[in-house]
Design a protein around this motif. Structure first.
Motif, PDB file in Angstrom:
ATOM      1  N   GLN A  14       0.810  -1.220   0.000  1.00  0.00           N
ATOM      2  CA  GLN A  14       0.000   0.000   0.000  1.00  0.00           C
ATOM      3  C   GLN A  14       0.848   1.277   0.000  1.00  0.00           C
ATOM      4  OE1 GLN A  14      -3.551  -0.067   2.646  1.00  0.00           O
ATOM      5  NE2 GLN A  14      -2.762  -2.070   3.263  1.00  0.00           N
ATOM      6  N   LEU A  15       2.138   1.135   0.246  1.00  0.00           N
ATOM      7  CA  LEU A  15       3.017   2.305   0.283  1.00  0.00           C
ATOM      8  C   LEU A  15       3.397   2.732  -1.123  1.00  0.00           C
ATOM      9  CD1 LEU A  15       5.520   1.344   3.139  1.00  0.00           C
ATOM     10  CD2 LEU A  15       3.520   2.827   3.301  1.00  0.00           C
ATOM     11  N   ASN A  16       3.414   4.047  -1.353  1.00  0.00           N
ATOM     12  CA  ASN A  16       3.928   4.536  -2.624  1.00  0.00           C
ATOM     13  C   ASN A  16       5.455   4.647  -2.518  1.00  0.00           C
ATOM     14  OD1 ASN A  16       4.634   7.079  -1.456  1.00  0.00           O
ATOM     15  ND2 ASN A  16       2.581   7.868  -1.858  1.00  0.00           N
ATOM     16  N   LYS A  17       6.087   5.051  -3.580  1.00  0.00           N
ATOM     17  CA  LYS A  17       7.559   5.094  -3.626  1.00  0.00           C
ATOM     18  C   LYS A  17       8.133   6.006  -2.537  1.00  0.00           C
ATOM     19  CE  LYS A  17      11.391   5.713  -6.817  1.00  0.00           C
ATOM     20  NZ  LYS A  17      11.796   5.981  -8.200  1.00  0.00           N
ATOM     21  N   GLU A  18       7.537   7.183  -2.355  1.00  0.00           N
ATOM     22  CA  GLU A  18       8.030   8.134  -1.352  1.00  0.00           C
ATOM     23  C   GLU A  18       7.859   7.579   0.066  1.00  0.00           C
ATOM     24  OE1 GLU A  18       5.791   9.094  -3.819  1.00  0.00           O
ATOM     25  OE2 GLU A  18       7.364   9.951  -5.090  1.00  0.00           O
ATOM     26  N   GLN A  19       6.716   6.962   0.308  1.00  0.00           N
ATOM     27  CA  GLN A  19       6.466   6.385   1.627  1.00  0.00           C
ATOM     28  C   GLN A  19       7.424   5.225   1.898  1.00  0.00           C
ATOM     29  OE1 GLN A  19       2.362   5.536   0.819  1.00  0.00           O
ATOM     30  NE2 GLN A  19       1.624   7.290   2.039  1.00  0.00           N
ATOM     31  N   ASN A  20       7.693   4.440   0.873  1.00  0.00           N
ATOM     32  CA  ASN A  20       8.631   3.333   1.011  1.00  0.00           C
ATOM     33  C   ASN A  20      10.027   3.861   1.346  1.00  0.00           C
ATOM     34  OD1 ASN A  20       9.365   0.595   0.967  1.00  0.00           O
ATOM     35  ND2 ASN A  20      10.025   0.754  -1.147  1.00  0.00           N
ATOM     36  N   THR A  21      10.431   4.936   0.692  1.00  0.00           N
ATOM     37  CA  THR A  21      11.725   5.560   0.978  1.00  0.00           C
ATOM     38  C   THR A  21      11.758   6.071   2.411  1.00  0.00           C
ATOM     39  OG1 THR A  21      12.020   6.178  -1.342  1.00  0.00           O
ATOM     40  CG2 THR A  21      13.309   7.413   0.288  1.00  0.00           C
ATOM     41  N   PHE A  61       9.999   5.020   4.943  1.00  0.00           N
ATOM     42  CA  PHE A  61      10.033   3.888   5.863  1.00  0.00           C
ATOM     43  C   PHE A  61      11.449   3.314   5.950  1.00  0.00           C
ATOM     44  CE2 PHE A  61       9.581  -0.543   7.114  1.00  0.00           C
ATOM     45  CZ  PHE A  61       8.831  -0.402   8.267  1.00  0.00           C
ATOM     46  N   ASN A  62      12.095   3.174   4.826  1.00  0.00           N
ATOM     47  CA  ASN A  62      13.467   2.660   4.832  1.00  0.00           C
ATOM     48  C   ASN A  62      14.416   3.590   5.583  1.00  0.00           C
ATOM     49  OD1 ASN A  62      13.086   0.191   3.494  1.00  0.00           O
ATOM     50  ND2 ASN A  62      13.101   1.206   1.500  1.00  0.00           N
ATOM     51  N   GLN A  63      14.190   4.884   5.501  1.00  0.00           N
ATOM     52  CA  GLN A  63      15.000   5.834   6.260  1.00  0.00           C
ATOM     53  C   GLN A  63      14.782   5.650   7.760  1.00  0.00           C
ATOM     54  OE1 GLN A  63      13.751   9.514   4.453  1.00  0.00           O
ATOM     55  NE2 GLN A  63      15.367   9.434   2.894  1.00  0.00           N
ATOM     56  N   MET A  64      13.555   5.338   8.139  1.00  0.00           N
ATOM     57  CA  MET A  64      13.276   5.059   9.556  1.00  0.00           C
ATOM     58  C   MET A  64      14.095   3.848  10.010  1.00  0.00           C
ATOM     59  SD  MET A  64       9.119   5.438   9.883  1.00  0.00           S
ATOM     60  CE  MET A  64       9.088   4.828  11.572  1.00  0.00           C
ATOM     61  N   LEU A  65      14.160   2.848   9.171  1.00  0.00           N
ATOM     62  CA  LEU A  65      14.896   1.626   9.519  1.00  0.00           C
ATOM     63  C   LEU A  65      16.399   1.866   9.606  1.00  0.00           C
ATOM     64  CD1 LEU A  65      13.071  -1.026   7.304  1.00  0.00           C
ATOM     65  CD2 LEU A  65      12.726  -0.563   9.741  1.00  0.00           C
ATOM     66  N   ASP A  66      16.879   2.840   8.845  1.00  0.00           N
ATOM     67  CA  ASP A  66      18.319   3.119   8.804  1.00  0.00           C
ATOM     68  C   ASP A  66      18.812   3.961   9.974  1.00  0.00           C
ATOM     69  OD1 ASP A  66      18.582   1.647   6.492  1.00  0.00           O
ATOM     70  OD2 ASP A  66      18.459   3.386   5.155  1.00  0.00           O
ATOM     71  N   GLN A  67      17.902   4.468  10.784  1.00  0.00           N
ATOM     72  CA  GLN A  67      18.306   5.294  11.923  1.00  0.00           C
ATOM     73  C   GLN A  67      19.144   4.475  12.895  1.00  0.00           C
ATOM     74  OE1 GLN A  67      14.862   6.970  13.787  1.00  0.00           O
ATOM     75  NE2 GLN A  67      14.082   7.847  11.890  1.00  0.00           N
ATOM     76  N   THR A  68      20.021   5.150  13.600  1.00  0.00           N
ATOM     77  CA  THR A  68      20.857   4.481  14.595  1.00  0.00           C
ATOM     78  C   THR A  68      19.996   3.852  15.677  1.00  0.00           C
ATOM     79  OG1 THR A  68      22.582   6.109  14.182  1.00  0.00           O
ATOM     80  CG2 THR A  68      22.769   4.801  16.188  1.00  0.00           C
ATOM     81  N   PHE A 121       3.572   6.319  11.529  1.00  0.00           N
ATOM     82  CA  PHE A 121       3.969   6.337  10.124  1.00  0.00           C
ATOM     83  C   PHE A 121       2.867   5.728   9.249  1.00  0.00           C
ATOM     84  CE2 PHE A 121       5.515   3.897   6.534  1.00  0.00           C
ATOM     85  CZ  PHE A 121       6.066   4.904   5.752  1.00  0.00           C
ATOM     86  N   PHE A 122       2.375   4.543   9.638  1.00  0.00           N
ATOM     87  CA  PHE A 122       1.357   3.887   8.822  1.00  0.00           C
ATOM     88  C   PHE A 122       0.053   4.666   8.827  1.00  0.00           C
ATOM     89  CE2 PHE A 122       4.166   0.173   9.587  1.00  0.00           C
ATOM     90  CZ  PHE A 122       4.476  -0.074   8.261  1.00  0.00           C
TER      91      PHE A 122
END
Length: 112
Positions: free
Chosen positions: A54-61, A63-70, A81-82
């Motif tokens: 259900q996520l568009n490209k921007e939302q997917n990006t 979300f991935n940035q959230m995962l990359d946080q320290t 977020f959802f």
């Protein structure tokens, strides 16, 4: 965030109920445990696909940035977020679980 969107215990309980409803072609405890583990993984995958598709490209990006946080985001941050992304997590999860139950039971009535 764990490896699953829903805690493993909840997934396991749901799968256990399905296993009780379906005649199985397993011959021993090891086969039953393997089926259970495969089913939990398959259910979790189905839920993940239902949500993330259900996520568009921007939302997917984002979300991935959230995962990359320290520091890993909290459960509340994920929920926010959802929600902000317009995804009704509870309904999406319920629908995915119902779909999985129907598939698992071979199209039989899969009421929970």
């Amino acid at each position: 965030m764990d490896n699953t969107l829903i805690d493993r215990e909840t997934l396991g309980q749901f799968v256990d109920e399905l296993i009780k409803k379906q005649p199985l072609s397993v011959n021993n405890t090891e086969d039953l445990n393997n089926l259970r583990e495969k089913s939990i993984t398959a259910l979790d995958d189905k839920i993940s696909i239902a949500i993330f598709s259900q996520l568009n490209k921007e939302q997917n990006t984002e979300f991935n940035q959230m995962l990359d946080q320290t520091e890993e985001p909290s459960e509340e941050e994920y929920k926010e977020f959802f929600k902000k992304s317009g995804i009704d997590l509870e309904q999406t999860i319920a629908d995915a679980m119902q779909d999985y139950a129907t598939e698992f039971l071979g199209g039989q009535n899969a009421e929970r």
